[in-house]
Design a protein around this motif. Structure first.
Motif, PDB file in Angstrom:
ATOM      1  N   ILE A   7       0.840  -1.203   0.000  1.00  0.00           N
ATOM      2  CA  ILE A   7       0.000   0.000   0.000  1.00  0.00           C
ATOM      3  C   ILE A   7       0.873   1.251   0.000  1.00  0.00           C
ATOM      4  N   THR A   8       1.924   1.254   0.834  1.00  0.00           N
ATOM      5  CA  THR A   8       2.843   2.397   0.891  1.00  0.00           C
ATOM      6  C   THR A   8       3.536   2.600  -0.450  1.00  0.00           C
ATOM      7  N   LEU A   9       3.971   1.520  -1.076  1.00  0.00           N
ATOM      8  CA  LEU A   9       4.616   1.606  -2.371  1.00  0.00           C
ATOM      9  C   LEU A   9       3.659   2.149  -3.429  1.00  0.00           C
ATOM     10  N   ALA A  10       2.399   1.717  -3.397  1.00  0.00           N
ATOM     11  CA  ALA A  10       1.400   2.205  -4.350  1.00  0.00           C
ATOM     12  C   ALA A  10       1.141   3.697  -4.160  1.00  0.00           C
ATOM     13  N   ILE A  11       1.082   4.154  -2.915  1.00  0.00           N
ATOM     14  CA  ILE A  11       0.855   5.576  -2.643  1.00  0.00           C
ATOM     15  C   ILE A  11       2.017   6.414  -3.177  1.00  0.00           C
ATOM     16  N   PHE A  12       3.258   5.965  -2.933  1.00  0.00           N
ATOM     17  CA  PHE A  12       4.413   6.689  -3.448  1.00  0.00           C
ATOM     18  C   PHE A  12       4.435   6.702  -4.980  1.00  0.00           C
ATOM     19  N   ALA A  13       4.032   5.601  -5.593  1.00  0.00           N
ATOM     20  CA  ALA A  13       3.997   5.544  -7.052  1.00  0.00           C
ATOM     21  C   ALA A  13       2.971   6.525  -7.606  1.00  0.00           C
ATOM     22  N   VAL A  14       1.811   6.623  -6.965  1.00  0.00           N
ATOM     23  CA  VAL A  14       0.780   7.558  -7.424  1.00  0.00           C
ATOM     24  C   VAL A  14       1.269   8.999  -7.266  1.00  0.00           C
ATOM     25  N   ILE A  15       1.910   9.303  -6.145  1.00  0.00           N
ATOM     26  CA  ILE A  15       2.436  10.653  -5.936  1.00  0.00           C
ATOM     27  C   ILE A  15       3.489  10.982  -6.991  1.00  0.00           C
ATOM     28  N   ALA A  16       4.377  10.040  -7.276  1.00  0.00           N
ATOM     29  CA  ALA A  16       5.411  10.273  -8.286  1.00  0.00           C
ATOM     30  C   ALA A  16       4.788  10.501  -9.651  1.00  0.00           C
ATOM     31  N   LEU A  17       3.781   9.721 -10.014  1.00  0.00           N
ATOM     32  CA  LEU A  17       3.123   9.890 -11.308  1.00  0.00           C
ATOM     33  C   LEU A  17       2.415  11.242 -11.413  1.00  0.00           C
ATOM     34  N   VAL A  18       1.780  11.686 -10.342  1.00  0.00           N
ATOM     35  CA  VAL A  18       1.101  12.986 -10.356  1.00  0.00           C
ATOM     36  C   VAL A  18       2.123  14.110 -10.532  1.00  0.00           C
ATOM     37  N   LEU A  19       3.230  14.030  -9.811  1.00  0.00           N
ATOM     38  CA  LEU A  19       4.253  15.070  -9.938  1.00  0.00           C
ATOM     39  C   LEU A  19       4.898  15.052 -11.328  1.00  0.00           C
ATOM     40  N   LEU A  20       5.181  13.868 -11.856  1.00  0.00           N
ATOM     41  CA  LEU A  20       5.759  13.788 -13.197  1.00  0.00           C
ATOM     42  C   LEU A  20       4.791  14.312 -14.244  1.00  0.00           C
ATOM     43  N   TRP A  21       3.514  14.001 -14.107  1.00  0.00           N
ATOM     44  CA  TRP A  21       2.521  14.478 -15.068  1.00  0.00           C
ATOM     45  C   TRP A  21       2.432  16.004 -15.024  1.00  0.00           C
ATOM     46  N   GLY A  22       2.434  16.567 -13.826  1.00  0.00           N
ATOM     47  CA  GLY A  22       2.339  18.019 -13.685  1.00  0.00           C
ATOM     48  C   GLY A  22       3.521  18.750 -14.282  1.00  0.00           C
ATOM     49  N   GLU A  23       4.709  18.192 -14.133  1.00  0.00           N
ATOM     50  CA  GLU A  23       5.914  18.864 -14.614  1.00  0.00           C
ATOM     51  C   GLU A  23       6.192  18.615 -16.090  1.00  0.00           C
ATOM     52  N   HIS A  24       5.799  17.466 -16.608  1.00  0.00           N
ATOM     53  CA  HIS A  24       6.198  17.075 -17.961  1.00  0.00           C
ATOM     54  C   HIS A  24       5.011  16.896 -18.909  1.00  0.00           C
ATOM     55  N   LYS A  25       3.875  17.437 -18.540  1.00  0.00           N
ATOM     56  CA  LYS A  25       2.671  17.288 -19.361  1.00  0.00           C
ATOM     57  C   LYS A  25       2.863  17.856 -20.764  1.00  0.00           C
ATOM     58  N   VAL A  26       3.496  19.000 -20.872  1.00  0.00           N
ATOM     59  CA  VAL A  26       3.700  19.651 -22.171  1.00  0.00           C
ATOM     60  C   VAL A  26       4.562  18.774 -23.074  1.00  0.00           C
ATOM     61  N   HIS A  27       5.612  18.188 -22.510  1.00  0.00           N
ATOM     62  CA  HIS A  27       6.498  17.348 -23.306  1.00  0.00           C
ATOM     63  C   HIS A  27       5.797  16.072 -23.763  1.00  0.00           C
ATOM     64  N   LEU A  28       5.060  15.450 -22.860  1.00  0.00           N
ATOM     65  CA  LEU A  28       4.376  14.202 -23.198  1.00  0.00           C
ATOM     66  C   LEU A  28       3.284  14.417 -24.242  1.00  0.00           C
ATOM     67  N   LEU A  29       2.501  15.466 -24.075  1.00  0.00           N
ATOM     68  CA  LEU A  29       1.428  15.728 -25.036  1.00  0.00           C
ATOM     69  C   LEU A  29       1.992  16.211 -26.376  1.00  0.00           C
ATOM     70  N   GLY A  30       3.142  16.878 -26.354  1.00  0.00           N
ATOM     71  CA  GLY A  30       3.774  17.314 -27.596  1.00  0.00           C
ATOM     72  C   GLY A  30       4.324  16.144 -28.407  1.00  0.00           C
ATOM     73  N   ALA A  31       4.712  15.062 -27.715  1.00  0.00           N
ATOM     74  CA  ALA A  31       5.255  13.888 -28.406  1.00  0.00           C
ATOM     75  C   ALA A  31       4.156  12.935 -28.864  1.00  0.00           C
ATOM     76  N   LEU A  32       2.936  13.123 -28.398  1.00  0.00           N
ATOM     77  CA  LEU A  32       1.857  12.187 -28.713  1.00  0.00           C
ATOM     78  C   LEU A  32       1.588  12.022 -30.210  1.00  0.00           C
ATOM     79  N   PRO A  33       1.509  13.093 -31.009  1.00  0.00           N
ATOM     80  CA  PRO A  33       1.292  12.878 -32.452  1.00  0.00           C
ATOM     81  C   PRO A  33       2.411  12.067 -33.103  1.00  0.00           C
ATOM     82  N   TRP A  34       3.639  12.286 -32.674  1.00  0.00           N
ATOM     83  CA  TRP A  34       4.761  11.531 -33.242  1.00  0.00           C
ATOM     84  C   TRP A  34       4.704  10.074 -32.829  1.00  0.00           C
TER      85      TRP A  34
END
Length: 73
Positions: free
Chosen positions: A7-34
């Motif tokens: 459960i602790t590992l899952a919570i940390f993984a969710v927090i990491a994914l939320v932070l990565l999405w917030g910081e790198h959303k522009v890069h990820l969505l910009g690469a989506l068409p490619w």
């Protein structure tokens, strides 16, 4: 592994994914068409099962003198 650790590992993984999405959303969505464009050849290969029977041609029947790959059933 006990349940509390998972459960602790899952919570940390969710927090990491939320932070990565917030910081790198522009890069990820910009690469989506490619990424979709690069996926086209893979989808083509999987949908056709390689190129062994591309377009429904049956080379075995043509070598026996049958026309157009039609079988006599």
């Amino acid at each position: 592994m006990d349940k509390r650790f998972k459960i602790t590992l899952a919570i940390f993984a969710v927090i990491a994914l939320v932070l990565l999405w917030g910081e790198h959303k522009v890069h990820l969505l910009g690469a989506l068409p490619w990424l979709i464009l690069l996926a086209c050849p893979l989808i083509h290969m999987f949908m056709h099962g390689g190129h062994g029977n591309h377009g429904g041609h049956n080379h075995h029947d043509q070598s026996e003198g049958k026309s157009g790959g039609q079988r006599d059933d």
